[in-house]
Design a protein around this motif. Structure first.
Motif, PDB file in Angstrom:
ATOM      1  N   UNK A 238      49.502  36.112  61.300  1.00  0.00           N
ATOM      2  CA  UNK A 238      48.602  36.856  62.192  1.00  0.00           C
ATOM      3  C   UNK A 238      47.491  37.529  61.392  1.00  0.00           C
ATOM      4  N   UNK A 239      47.847  38.088  60.230  1.00  0.00           N
ATOM      5  CA  UNK A 239      46.846  38.760  59.412  1.00  0.00           C
ATOM      6  C   UNK A 239      47.267  38.742  57.949  1.00  0.00           C
ATOM      7  N   UNK A 240      46.324  39.037  57.081  1.00  0.00           N
ATOM      8  CA  UNK A 240      46.614  39.252  55.659  1.00  0.00           C
ATOM      9  C   UNK A 240      45.553  40.190  55.093  1.00  0.00           C
ATOM     10  N   UNK A 241      45.914  40.898  54.033  1.00  0.00           N
ATOM     11  CA  UNK A 241      44.980  41.794  53.336  1.00  0.00           C
ATOM     12  C   UNK A 241      45.127  41.560  51.835  1.00  0.00           C
ATOM     13  N   UNK A 242      44.083  41.869  51.071  1.00  0.00           N
ATOM     14  CA  UNK A 242      44.163  41.733  49.613  1.00  0.00           C
ATOM     15  C   UNK A 242      43.081  42.591  48.968  1.00  0.00           C
ATOM     16  N   UNK A 243      43.237  42.853  47.680  1.00  0.00           N
ATOM     17  CA  UNK A 243      42.207  43.579  46.937  1.00  0.00           C
ATOM     18  C   UNK A 243      41.383  42.579  46.132  1.00  0.00           C
ATOM     19  N   UNK A 244      40.304  43.046  45.499  1.00  0.00           N
ATOM     20  CA  UNK A 244      39.444  42.144  44.730  1.00  0.00           C
ATOM     21  C   UNK A 244      39.375  42.529  43.254  1.00  0.00           C
ATOM     22  N   UNK A 245      40.151  43.525  42.825  1.00  0.00           N
ATOM     23  CA  UNK A 245      39.998  43.993  41.449  1.00  0.00           C
ATOM     24  C   UNK A 245      41.002  43.379  40.484  1.00  0.00           C
ATOM     25  N   UNK A 246      41.936  42.583  40.991  1.00  0.00           N
ATOM     26  CA  UNK A 246      42.903  41.940  40.097  1.00  0.00           C
ATOM     27  C   UNK A 246      42.343  40.585  39.655  1.00  0.00           C
ATOM     28  N   UNK A 247      42.821  39.515  40.272  1.00  0.00           N
ATOM     29  CA  UNK A 247      42.403  38.170  39.864  1.00  0.00           C
ATOM     30  C   UNK A 247      40.965  37.854  40.280  1.00  0.00           C
ATOM     31  N   UNK A 248      40.396  38.672  41.164  1.00  0.00           N
ATOM     32  CA  UNK A 248      39.030  38.417  41.630  1.00  0.00           C
ATOM     33  C   UNK A 248      37.971  39.207  40.850  1.00  0.00           C
ATOM     34  N   UNK A 249      38.407  39.989  39.851  1.00  0.00           N
ATOM     35  CA  UNK A 249      37.509  40.553  38.824  1.00  0.00           C
ATOM     36  C   UNK A 249      36.309  41.323  39.368  1.00  0.00           C
TER      37      UNK A 249
END
Length: 422
Positions: A238-249
């Protein structure tokens, strides 16, 4: 038989034949006091800075300086639709359709906004299921949602636990929980890749199981985005969330991402918090119109985007697009397998890897237990020039990131560990 060999020459040969090796030079690699590059293995905590990031941010500072408010329309990258510049490449990384993805807020804020819409408890069905060793922030967030709706968080929290003397979770146990309590569980909210063990869950399998029992299903993909093939659309979550400071640099505390499945895109009856950035773009600035919901994940936005943070995300995503995510995943599996090979060569009586052996059940992180070790081992590794990650009670997390870590990095790390242990 492993195709890998021991010795530095083999590591150098792997680097020589690595088509992605030049990308390492596009990152700032931290150095010690003598100017020697450190062996940086904590992209699972904070990714390194691309050298292009400064220019991307400077462009926005320059446009702000010279254009002022007109930058919303006349900047090189106009600020008004800036978040849209990130959508396609972010959707590609998480395996979603563009309508399903938006970059906004921070991770736990997005998780709460998703629970406003997808956690709809009733007197009978109110429980939330998470993994027992979920990242603390997830646990705190779901407990607070239970309390917010008037439930006791101890009664309302259902934990998917590993079996005795095991670290990894089994799907049969999740199935058993749902067979027993499924009609009482309103939401399943699992970390897509467990922060501690590095176990990458089968999102599609969990979603199918949850939906079969009438539960809504969401994932925290903080340790998955940019690390594994999440395939969020196909997972049917239904949904997902994530941050951008780890693998997304994208830099410390940078903005987060949010996925809402396409089937919810046009459902204006879903309960949600709203703001002017979730209102129809065509009439947003006429100011006095009744609220008109934007379709898709954009319809969960609240406020205009912080451009300086988005510029850092754009720098990183442009690099991902340039490399190709499939190529990154291919190198990641090889790099991690090589790391595993070298660690196992130290002897299983000394080292134990708690991350799954199956490459499809993990990303690049390996979580290592060293027999009879405590945090002093981690301190010695740090002193030896290895930046890794200690997690209580006895785990060192290392993530050889394919964009900027080399096979030589991995070789040197294991050699340093061997020297400390001996």
């Amino acid at each position: 038989m492993s195709a890998f060999k021991l010795g530095l020459n083999f590591a150098l040969e792997l680097d020589k034949n690595d088509a992605l090796a030049p990308y390492r030079n596009q990152f700032h690699i931290p150095k010690n006091n003598n100017g020697t590059p450190l062996i940086y293995m904590t992209g699972n905590s904070l990714g390194l800075q691309p050298k292009t990031t400064q220019a991307y941010i400077n462009q926005e500072l320059q446009d702000w300086a010279t254009l002022g408010v007109e930058g919303h329309f006349e900047a090189k990258n106009p600020w008004l639709p800036y978040h849209e510049f990130l959508t396609n490449s972010m959707a590609n990384i998480v395996g979603a359709k563009p309508i399903e993805v938006v970059v906004m807020n921070t991770l736990t804020t997005n998780l709460h906004l998703m629970m406003v819409s997808f956690y709809k408890p009733t007197k009978k069905r109110y429980k939330i299921l998470i993994e027992s060793d979920a990242f603390p922030s997830d646990k705190y967030a779901v407990e607070s949602q239970l309390r917010h709706h008037g439930f006791n968080h101890k009664d309302g929290l259902v934990l998917w636990k590993p079996r005795q003397n095991e670290e990894l979770l089994r799907y049969e146990d999740l199935e058993a929980i749902l067979n027993q309590q499924g009609d009482e569980i309103a939401l399943i909210m699992i970390g897509g890749v467990n922060y501690y063990t590095g176990q990458y869950f089968d999102l599609k399998r969990i979603t199918k199981l949850g939906h079969k029992h009438g539960c809504k299903v969401g994932f925290d993909c903080a340790h998955g985005a940019g690390n594994v093939a999440l395939n969020l659309h196909d997972s049917n979550a239904d949904f997902a969330v994530w941050c951008t400071y780890k693998y997304l640099n994208a830099g410390p505390g940078s903005l987060a991402g949010c996925f809402v499945h396409e089937r919810h895109a046009y459902n204006t009856n879903l309960n949600r918090f709203t703001g002017w950035w979730s209102h129809n773009k065509q009439t947003r600035f006429t100011m006095r119109d009744e609220f008109n919901q934007l379709p898709g994940a954009e319809g969960w936005q609240l406020s205009n985007p912080p451009i300086l943070s988005m510029a850092a995300i754009k720098a990183s995503l442009d690099m991902f697009q340039n490399v190709g995510f499939d190529k990154l995943l291919e190198k990641s599996k090889k790099l991690t397998a090589y790391f595993e090979f070298l660690l196992k060569n130290l002897g299983e009586d000394v080292i134990r890897i708690i991350t799954p052996e199956n490459p499809n059940e993990r990303g690049c992180q390996l979580s290592i237990q060293v027999k009879n070790a405590d945090k002093t081992l981690h301190k010695k590794l740090t002193k030896a020039g290895v930046i890794s990650d200690w997690r209580e009670p006895d785990v060192i997390r290392c993530a050889p990131v394919p964009l900027y870590n080399s096979f030589q990095d991995v070789y040197k790390l294991v050699e340093k560990l061997k020297a400390i242990l001996s």
